[in-house]
Design a protein around this motif. Structure first.
Motif, mmCIF file in Angstrom:
data_model
loop_
_atom_site.group_PDB
_atom_site.id
_atom_site.type_symbol
_atom_site.label_atom_id
_atom_site.label_comp_id
_atom_site.label_asym_id
_atom_site.label_seq_id
_atom_site.Cartn_x
_atom_site.Cartn_y
_atom_site.Cartn_z
ATOM 1 N N ASN A 169 -34.777 0.869 -21.096
ATOM 2 C CA ASN A 169 -34.435 1.520 -19.703
ATOM 3 C C ASN A 169 -34.407 0.474 -18.728
ATOM 4 N N LYS B 183 -25.653 -0.447 -19.246
ATOM 5 C CA LYS B 183 -26.954 -0.857 -20.133
ATOM 6 C C LYS B 183 -26.687 -1.132 -21.283
ATOM 7 N N ASP C 74 -29.179 3.481 -25.991
ATOM 8 C CA ASP C 74 -30.191 2.593 -25.321
ATOM 9 C C ASP C 74 -31.683 2.503 -26.401
HETATM 10 CA CA CA Z 1 -33.697 5.604 -21.997
#
Ligand code: CA
Ligand code: UD1
Length: 469
Positions: free
Chosen positions: A236, A30, A112
């Motif tokens: 996310n 991610k 993130d």
């Molecule tokens: Ca997160």
């Protein structure tokens, strides 16, 4: 300066980047997904460093496949540690303990969260130090708190816990003050607490549970509220990735405009985080400036231009063209509809007109390539004129060959230059010539295959009396 030095000595930054990122539905980790051309992890680590914390540890997932990409994103000086099993944010921070060595304080942020600014991180470290807190949490009041941990306070306003959404009652879910994922911790205390954190209902060990533990131990827990709630957006899934991109883009364009660049239509202008643009340059609609592009002053870029890893000198114009990994000098014109591929170097005062393709070539100053043409693996001198339809025939089916065109050459329209070939200074080719061998300086060649025109034969032709005269 003194404050900076003290920060560097007493703080260690830790960035968590080992999560699985399941909600991205991606084979790619991610935090390596990009926002404005730069991996999210790079935004997060750069902000920590820009806040004056030079020692940075990044917690990464196991599996060596992406190790280099993680290091490149985190920066060469960052220390990478592997979290062997992804059992939650508490275990992730614990994995950094040895690498962090023995700082007084830890500044933790999540890989993130690409939008947190150095100024906000500095506000957290400053408040933490000033108030001598054990934990300082960066919070924000957001219009939609869904998915975030909520900041629970008692009647007096003191923080009592961070409650994750899955464990929250309806009343707690209604709280719109959220945990950003950026905190300052007293180092000694946090290392002693992390192994004590119980497993949560989800099976993970939540770092956020240290807050309730601190309260129980009568330790000081403070908060700093972000001035702009958009900073704390955590990515996310890909919907949030696009939202982060939109916010970052707005921030980059604003910085450019305040720095003296005119952006005629911010809604259709896309500029990567590392790009620089000089004052009084105008960026016209539907323009993309990517990678390490650097544009000088007083340029006109676009409309409809894509520049990726391109350096452009002052007073140049690139309109409706695609330029990659190339260097463009001053007072150069490119376009419309030209494509400069990787390895192209354009000197000052060059004119590249319509539908020209140039690859891995160097073009000397004052040269004109005005119309549709292909120039590949070539070196052109100064003041050359390339006629419409000229092609450097650089590929023989097996290998690529060089074309050298010296100063002041005139290449006639539709000339084929069969490489390897050298056209000497001041030489000329006739329209439609197919030049297969070197042309000496000053010579004129015509025909297929191209041969020199002898001054004698030219004279004889002139002497022949015309019939009927
Ligand atoms: Ca997160
Ligand atoms: C987390 C916070 C939440 C906060 C939100 C802000 C916890 C328990 N919850 O939730 O309170 O509002 O961020 O965006 O911390 N990671 C690891 N190893 C792991 C798990 C995660 O390194 O085992 C990393 C991830 O790569 C990510 C960060 O930690 O960068 C946060 O993890 P994530 O699962 O995204 O937490 P959230 O559910 O967003």
């Amino acid at each position: 300066m003194a404050t900076r030095k003290r920060l560097a000595d007493s703080w260690c930054g830790v960035v968590l980047a080992a999560g699985k990122g399941v909600r991205m539905n991606s084979a790619r980790p991610k935090v390596l997904h990009t926002v404005s051309g730069v991996p999210m992890l790079a935004h997060a680590t750069n902000a920590v460093r820009a806040a004056g914390i030079t020692k940075v540890v990044v917690v990464v997932p196991p599996g060596g496949d992406s190790a280099q990409e993680f290091q490149a994103a985190a920066g060469p000086k960052a220390r990478l540690v592997v979290q062997t099993s992804q059992l939650g944010t508490a275990r992730a921070l614990l994995a950094a303990r040895d690498a962090a060595a023995r700082p007084d304080s830890i500044l933790l942020s999540y890989g993130d969260a690409p939008l947190i600014t150095p100024e906000t991180i500095s506000a957290v470290t400053a408040a933490h130090t000033k108030q001598r807190s054990t934990v300082t949490i960066l919070t924000a009041r957001v219009p939609d708190p869904t998915g975030f941990g909520r900041i629970v306070r008692d009647k007096g306003g003191a923080v009592t816990a961070i409650v994750e959404e899955r464990d929250a009652t309806a009343a707690v879910r209604a709280i719109n003050e959220i945990n950003s994922g950026c905190y300052a911790f007293d180092a000694e205390w946090i290392w002693s607490q992390l192994p004590e954190i119980p497993r949560s209902s989800s099976g993970e060990y939540f770092l956020t549970d240290v807050v309730a533990a601190a309260i129980r131990a009568h330790r000081k827990v403070a908060t700093v509220e972000a001035a702009d709630h958009n900073e704390v957006l955590g990515v996310n899934d890909r919907v949030q990735l696009a939202e982060a991109e939109r916010l970052m883009r707005g921030r980059i364009l604003r910085r450019l405009m305040l720095g003296g660049v005119s952006v005629s239509d911010p809604a259709t202008t896309y500029v990567d985080a590392g790009v620089t643009v000089g004052a009084d340059t105008v960026v016209w609609p539907n323009t993309h400036l990517r990678g390490a592009t650097r544009i000088g002053m007083r340029c006109q870029i676009g409309p409809n231009a894509i520049l990726d890893g391109v350096q452009v000198g002052d007073d140049s114009t690139v309109v409706a063209s695609h330029v990659e990994s190339s260097k463009i000098g001053q007072r150069v014109h490119v376009g419309s509809f030209s494509r400069l591929r990787a390895g192209t170097s354009i000197a000052d005062d060059v004119f590249i007109g319509n539908c020209a393709e140039i690859k891995n070539s160097s073009i000397g100053s004052g040269t004109h390539i005005g119309h549709f043409s292909y120039t590949g693996d070539a070196t052109l001198g100064a003041r050359v004129n390339i006629g419409a339809g000229t092609v450097t025939c650089n590929y023989d089916g097996k290998r690529k060959h060089q074309t050298i065109i010296e100063d002041d050459v005139q290449i006639g329209s539709d000339t084929m230059l069969v490489a390897p070939i050298r056209i000497g200074a001041g030489a000329r080719t006739g329209a439609g010539a197919v030049a297969t061998t070197d042309v000496p300086p000053g010579a004129t060649v015509v025909g297929v295959p191209a041969r020199p025109i002898r001054p004698k034969s030219v004279k004889r032709r002139i002497e022949v009396p015309r019939s009927g005269s």
